[in-house]
Design a protein around this motif. Structure first.
Motif, PDB file in Angstrom:
ATOM      1  N   LYS A  51     -18.616   9.541  34.117  1.00 33.45           N
ATOM      2  CA  LYS A  51     -19.525   9.134  35.194  1.00 33.45           C
ATOM      3  C   LYS A  51     -19.611  10.156  36.320  1.00 33.45           C
ATOM      4  O   LYS A  51     -19.772   9.805  37.484  1.00 33.45           O
ATOM      5  N   SER A  54     -23.048  10.002  38.113  1.00 29.59           N
ATOM      6  CA  SER A  54     -23.130   8.895  39.076  1.00 29.59           C
ATOM      7  C   SER A  54     -22.402   9.246  40.364  1.00 29.59           C
ATOM      8  O   SER A  54     -22.860   8.929  41.461  1.00 29.59           O
ATOM      9  N   HIS A 123     -15.556   5.149  43.726  1.00 31.74           N
ATOM     10  CA  HIS A 123     -15.541   5.781  42.412  1.00 31.74           C
ATOM     11  C   HIS A 123     -14.135   6.261  42.039  1.00 31.74           C
ATOM     12  O   HIS A 123     -13.765   7.375  42.352  1.00 31.74           O
TER      13      HIS A 123
END
Length: 130
Positions: A51, A54, A123
């Motif tokens: 990710k 992202s 995150h």
């Protein structure tokens, strides 16, 4: 331009300020061809950041680049600095390290994945290795 500067430019990765694939290939080849390493077992692992795109969308490219730099530094320092590491794709790293067996290599990689510092933002890092 001096030869030392040219070699540094040739083997440097622009995103992480670390080593690139060309350095990795050259150094690993030299390590494997050394007579003292003939009976040793090594692993080469593709260590990927999940990710990453992202993360960059939420935090910006500059912070994303810093994130990759931190992962590179972390991987390079593991195993008492015996790892040969490079950034070679968008969010992937190649790592070469000595290990006694496949199982030992898997344990080492799992330990790296579990000990990478957690993020202070939403995150939290996640990785894949193969």
């Amino acid at each position: 331009m001096s030869q030392r500067r040219m070699i540094k430019l040739l083997f440097s990765d622009n995103e992480t300020s670390g080593n690139n694939w060309l350095y990795f290939e050259d150094t690993v080849t030299k390590q494997l061809s050394k007579r003292k390493n003939a009976g040793k077992t090594f692993a080469i692992v593709d260590f990927g950041v999940m990710k990453y795109r992202s993360y960059c969308i939420c935090h910006g490219m500059r912070e994303g680049q810093q994130y990759l730099e931190n992962v590179y530094k972390f991987l390079s320092k593991q195993n008492n600095g015996k790892n040969i590491c490079c950034h070679y794709a968008k969010a992937n790293f190649a790592v070469f390290f000595p290990c006694e067996s496949r199982e030992a290599g898997v344990r080492i990689i799992e330990e790296w994945m579990n000990t990478y510092p957690q993020s202070t933002n939403r995150h939290n890092p996640s990785f894949h290795a193969g």
